[in-house]
Design a protein around this motif. Structure first.
Motif, mmCIF file in Angstrom:
data_model
loop_
_atom_site.group_PDB
_atom_site.id
_atom_site.type_symbol
_atom_site.label_atom_id
_atom_site.label_comp_id
_atom_site.label_asym_id
_atom_site.label_seq_id
_atom_site.Cartn_x
_atom_site.Cartn_y
_atom_site.Cartn_z
ATOM 1 N N SER A 1 0.832 -1.211 0.000
ATOM 2 C CA SER A 1 0.000 0.000 0.000
ATOM 3 C C SER A 1 0.863 1.255 0.000
ATOM 4 O O SER A 1 0.540 2.240 -0.670
ATOM 5 C CB SER A 1 -0.930 0.003 1.210
ATOM 6 N N ARG A 2 1.987 1.231 0.735
ATOM 7 C CA ARG A 2 2.897 2.390 0.752
ATOM 8 C C ARG A 2 3.595 2.549 -0.587
ATOM 9 O O ARG A 2 3.820 3.668 -1.056
ATOM 10 C CB ARG A 2 3.940 2.232 1.860
ATOM 11 N N CYS A 3 3.954 1.448 -1.207
ATOM 12 C CA CYS A 3 4.576 1.507 -2.527
ATOM 13 C C CYS A 3 3.601 2.075 -3.552
ATOM 14 O O CYS A 3 3.957 2.919 -4.380
ATOM 15 C CB CYS A 3 5.025 0.106 -2.935
ATOM 16 N N THR A 4 2.355 1.621 -3.503
ATOM 17 C CA THR A 4 1.315 2.132 -4.404
ATOM 18 C C THR A 4 1.117 3.625 -4.198
ATOM 19 O O THR A 4 1.045 4.403 -5.161
ATOM 20 C CB THR A 4 -0.013 1.394 -4.149
ATOM 21 N N PHE A 5 1.041 4.043 -2.946
ATOM 22 C CA PHE A 5 0.876 5.449 -2.598
ATOM 23 C C PHE A 5 2.032 6.290 -3.146
ATOM 24 O O PHE A 5 1.824 7.346 -3.756
ATOM 25 C CB PHE A 5 0.779 5.575 -1.074
ATOM 26 N N ALA A 6 3.271 5.828 -2.936
ATOM 27 C CA ALA A 6 4.441 6.603 -3.349
ATOM 28 C C ALA A 6 4.514 6.730 -4.871
ATOM 29 O O ALA A 6 4.798 7.809 -5.400
ATOM 30 C CB ALA A 6 5.711 5.932 -2.817
ATOM 31 N N PHE A 7 4.240 5.635 -5.593
ATOM 32 C CA PHE A 7 4.318 5.671 -7.052
ATOM 33 C C PHE A 7 3.177 6.502 -7.639
ATOM 34 O O PHE A 7 3.359 7.222 -8.623
ATOM 35 C CB PHE A 7 4.285 4.245 -7.586
ATOM 36 N N ALA A 8 2.001 6.389 -7.026
ATOM 37 C CA ALA A 8 0.859 7.188 -7.496
ATOM 38 C C ALA A 8 1.088 8.668 -7.236
ATOM 39 O O ALA A 8 0.626 9.527 -8.006
ATOM 40 C CB ALA A 8 -0.418 6.727 -6.797
ATOM 41 N N ARG A 9 1.795 8.994 -6.163
ATOM 42 C CA ARG A 9 2.080 10.386 -5.821
ATOM 43 C C ARG A 9 2.839 11.081 -6.941
ATOM 44 O O ARG A 9 2.769 12.294 -7.104
ATOM 45 C CB ARG A 9 2.885 10.427 -4.520
ATOM 46 N N ILE B 1 0.570 5.832 -12.044
ATOM 47 C CA ILE B 1 -0.437 4.775 -12.065
ATOM 48 C C ILE B 1 -1.747 5.365 -12.573
ATOM 49 O O ILE B 1 -2.110 6.482 -12.196
ATOM 50 C CB ILE B 1 -0.667 4.203 -10.648
ATOM 51 N N PRO B 2 -2.477 4.650 -13.436
ATOM 52 C CA PRO B 2 -3.800 5.148 -13.839
ATOM 53 C C PRO B 2 -4.660 5.429 -12.611
ATOM 54 O O PRO B 2 -4.754 4.603 -11.701
ATOM 55 C CB PRO B 2 -4.370 3.988 -14.663
ATOM 56 N N GLY B 3 -5.269 6.607 -12.560
ATOM 57 C CA GLY B 3 -6.076 6.997 -11.408
ATOM 58 C C GLY B 3 -5.258 7.494 -10.235
ATOM 59 O O GLY B 3 -5.692 7.389 -9.075
ATOM 60 N N SER B 4 -4.080 8.050 -10.525
ATOM 61 C CA SER B 4 -3.167 8.484 -9.460
ATOM 62 C C SER B 4 -3.798 9.479 -8.489
ATOM 63 O O SER B 4 -3.430 9.525 -7.309
ATOM 64 C CB SER B 4 -1.910 9.104 -10.072
ATOM 65 N N ARG B 5 -4.742 10.266 -8.967
ATOM 66 C CA ARG B 5 -5.387 11.246 -8.086
ATOM 67 C C ARG B 5 -5.983 10.565 -6.858
ATOM 68 O O ARG B 5 -5.938 11.101 -5.753
ATOM 69 C CB ARG B 5 -6.486 11.988 -8.853
ATOM 70 N N TRP B 6 -6.543 9.368 -7.051
ATOM 71 C CA TRP B 6 -7.153 8.647 -5.931
ATOM 72 C C TRP B 6 -6.110 7.922 -5.099
ATOM 73 O O TRP B 6 -6.098 8.008 -3.877
ATOM 74 C CB TRP B 6 -8.170 7.629 -6.470
ATOM 75 N N TRP B 7 -5.216 7.198 -5.765
ATOM 76 C CA TRP B 7 -4.291 6.329 -5.040
ATOM 77 C C TRP B 7 -3.224 7.115 -4.277
ATOM 78 O O TRP B 7 -2.566 6.560 -3.398
ATOM 79 C CB TRP B 7 -3.622 5.342 -5.997
#
Length: 529
Positions: free
Chosen positions: A342-350, A354-360
Motif C-alpha cells: 500500500s505504501r509503494c502504491t501510494f508513493a508511485f501514485a504520488r 499509475i492510472p487513477g493516481s489522483r485517488w491512489w
C-alpha cells in the motif's frame, strides 16, 4: 526530517481537512522505529511459513541438498543484495525506494524512464508477493481441515474464497489498526522465534523415526523434476529466493521513520541475517524427521506441511497445534506485505505513474494509512487470484513473478550504481567499502540468472494446467506499464518528487558530507503541475 506525530495530534476539523489530501514526505507521521522496520521485513519474509508453503518446489528439485544448501546459498546472496540496497538507502531514504534510487542514480536523460521501469517492477512485485502470501495462507487454512477429514480435497471455489477471506483480514488490520503496526511487528519477531524453537523441540522429541545425517546434509534426488540433475538444483532455489525477498519492500516506509538514512539500512541487513539463521534452525530438524517424499508430493493442494506435522507427532491435535503456529506467522506476513504494498502504491501514485493516481495518492490521516492505495492493492491481488481457475499451478506462478519482479527491481539501481562507478555511495553512512564492487556485481549476475530460472515450470513434462504462468503475468503488467507510459507518462512523468540534498551533486549523487551527520532534505511535490 520532521518530528514524531500521530493522527491523535490533529483537531477534528484539521483531521477532516487532511483526511484525503496529497502529502509530502515531511507530512507523514514518524511513528516507526528501526526494530519495527526490521520486524516488518522479518514478518514479510516469514521464514517458517515461506519455507513450508514452497517445500514441494525444492523437494521436487533435489530434496535435502536443495532445501538446506540452497537456502544457505541464497541467504548469502540475499545478504549481499540487502547490503547493496542499504548502502543506497542511506543516501536516499524515501518511500519511493528502489524506483526513486534508480532515478537519482541515473543521468538526467534517462532518469524518468529508469524510475518508471523500476517503479512498475517494484509495484508488481509488492502486489504479487502479497498475493502469493495470502493465497498460500488460504490453502494452509484449508489443509488444516484435511488433518481431521483425510479424504477432504478443497475445490477451486473454496480455495479462492478462503484466499479472499485472508485478504479481507489483512486489509482490515491495515486499515483500522495501523497505529498498532509497530507492536504487531515486534510481536511477529517474538512469535516467529518462539515457534521455531517449539518446532525444533517437538519434532525431534516426538518423531518415532529419524533420517540420518547423511540424508539431511548430502541427499540429492532430482528425478521427480525431469530436469538434468544440475539444472534442477537451480530451479529449486525458487523456494529460498521467494522467502528471502521482503527486505527491499520496507524501504517504502522510510518516510515514517525518524533518521531513516541510519535506521532503515540497518533494519534491512539485520532482517536478512536473522531470516537466514532462522531458516537453518527450522530446516535441519524438519529434514531429520521428514517422511517419505513421495507421500509429501502427493498432497492435492501442494501444501503438505500439516500432513508432515501430523505424521511426525503421530497426533492430529499435535499436527494442528504446530500448523496453527505457521498460520499465525502467515497472517503476520500477509498483513506486513500488504502494508508495504500500500505504501509503494501510494508513493508511485504520488508521482502520477499509475492510472487513477489522483485517488491512489491520497492519505487518510484519520486512519493513518494511504487508504485508497491499500484498497487498490487488495483489489489487484483478489483479481489475480482468479488465475487459479485456469491453472492448478497458479501459486507457483505467483511466487515466480513476485520473485522476478522484486529481484529485478532491486538489481536495477545496483546496476546503475556500478555503471556510475559507485560515486553516489562514496560517503554513504552504510558503506560496503572496498568490497562494494564485488558484492554489487555478484548480486546483479545472480538476479539476471534468477529471471530465467524462475520462469521455468517446477517439473517437466508439463501440461497447460500445470504451467508456470509467471512470464504471462509479468508480460501482462508490462503491457499495462508501456501503454500507460505512451498515453500519459512519456510527456508528463519526470520521475519521483524532486529532492534537493545539501552537499550532494545533482547528477552523480556524490556527497561532500560524511559520517552520521543527518542530510537535510527538502521535498518539492510535482504532482500538482
Amino acid at each position: 526530517m520532521s518530528g514524531t506525530s500521530s493522527p491523535g495530534g490533529f483537531e477534528a476539523a484539521d483531521a477532516l481537512k487532511h483526511s484525503n489530501s496529497r502529502v509530502k514526505q515531511e507530512d507523514l507521521p514518524k511513528n516507526l522505529s528501526m526494530v519495527s522496520i526490521m520486524g516488518l521485513s522479518f514478518a514479510i519474509m516469514a521464514v517458517p511459513f515461506g519455507l513450508s508453503t514452497t517445500l514441494s518446489l525444492s523437494l521436487t528439485n533435489g530434496q535435502s541438498v536443495t532445501v538446506l544448501w540452497g537456502w544457505v546459498l541464497v541467504s548469502l546472496i540475499s545478504l549481499g543484495i540487502a547490503a547493496s540496497l542499504a548502502e543506497i538507502c542511506a543516501v536516499y531514504p524515501t518511500a519511493g525506494g528502489v524506483y526513486y534510487w534508480s532515478a537519482m542514480l541515473s543521468t538526467p536523460k534517462y532518469r524518468a524512464l529508469a524510475s518508471w521501469i523500476t517503479g512498475w517492477l517494484t509495484l508488481v512485485g509488492n502486489w504479487t508477493v502479497t498475493l502469493s502470501i495470502c493465497f498460500s495462507t488460504g490453502q494452509l487454512f484449508l489443509s488444516a481441515i484435511s488433518i481431521f477429514i483425510e479424504d477432504y480435497v478443497p475445490n477451486t471455489w473454496q480455495t479462492v474464497l478462503m484466499f479472499w477471506a485472508v485478504m479481507a483480514v489483512c486489509t482490515g488490520v491495515n486499515a483500522f489498526f495501523s497505529k498498532h503496526l509497530n507492536l504487531l511487528n515486534t510481536i511477529c519477531m517474538i512469535w516467529t522465534a518462539a515457534s521455531v524453537l517449539i518446532f525444533l523441540i517437538v519434532l525431534l522429541v516426538t518423531a518415532k523415526q529419524r533420517n540420518t545425517a547423511s540424508y539431511v546434509f548430502a541427499h540429492y534426488d532430482a528425478t521427480a523434476s525431469g530436469y538434468p540433475s544440475g539444472w534442477s538444483f537451480f530451479v529449486g532455489l525458487l523456494q529460498a529466493a521467494y522467502t528471502l525477498t521482503g527486505y527491499g519492500m520496507v524501504a517504502s516506509l522510510c518516510e515514517e521513520v525518524q533518521n531513516p538514512h541510519r535506521e532503515v539500512p540497518k533494519a534491512m541487513v539485520l532482517s536478512v541475517l536473522m531470516a537466514g539463521l532462522t531458516g537453518i534452525v527450522y530446516i535441519i530438524p524438519l529434514l531429520f524427521v521428514l517422511p517419505e517424499v513421495k507421500i509429501i508430493l502427493s498432497v492435492a493442494n501442494g501444501q503438505p506441511i500439516g500432513l508432515i506435522f501430523t505424521m511426525v507427532t503421530g497426533s492430529k491435535a499435535g499436527g494442528m497445534g504446530l500448523l496453527a503456529l505457521i498460520l499465525v506467522i502467515a497472517l503476520f506476513a500477509g498483513t506486513g506485505a500488504l502494508t508495504a504494498a500500500s505504501r509503494c502504491t501510494f508513493a508511485f501514485a504520488r508521482d502520477g505513474a499509475i492510472p487513477g493516481s489522483r485517488w491512489w495518492s491520497q492519505y487518510n490521516y484519520r486512519l493513518n494509512v494511504p487508504l485508497y492505495g491499500l484498497l487498490l492493492s487488495s483489489a489487484i491481488c483478489c483479481l489475480l487470484g482468479l488465475i487459479y481457475f485456469g491453472s492448478n499451478a497458479a501459486f507457483q506462478s505467483f511466487v515466480g513473478v513476485a520473485t522476478i519482479c522484486l529481484s529485478t527491481s532491486y538489481g536495477f539501481p545496483i546496476l546503475v550504481n556500478i555503471l556510475n562507478k559507485r560515486k553516489a555511495v562514496a560517503r554513504s553512512t552504510f558503506s560496503l567499502g572496498k568490497f562494494g564492487y564485488f558484492i554489487n556485481i555478484a548480486t546483479v549476475v545472480w538476479i539476471i540468472l534468477s529471471v530465467v530460472l524462475f520462469c521455468m515450470p517446477v517439473s517437466i513434462p508439463v501440461e497447460a494446467a500445470g504451467m508456470n504462468y509467471a512470464s504471462v503475468v509479468f508480460m501482462g503488467f508490462a503491457v499495462v506499464s508501456v501503454v500507460w507510459y505512451a498515453v500519459r507518462g512519456r510527456g508528463r512523468f519526470k520521475g519521483p518528487e524532486e529532492v534537493f540534498i545539501e552537499g550532494v551533486d545533482e547528477y552523480s549523487g556524490a556527497s561532500s558530507r560524511g559520517g552520521d551527520e543527518e542530510v537535510a532534505v527538502e521535498s518539492k511535490d510535482l504532482t500538482h503541475k
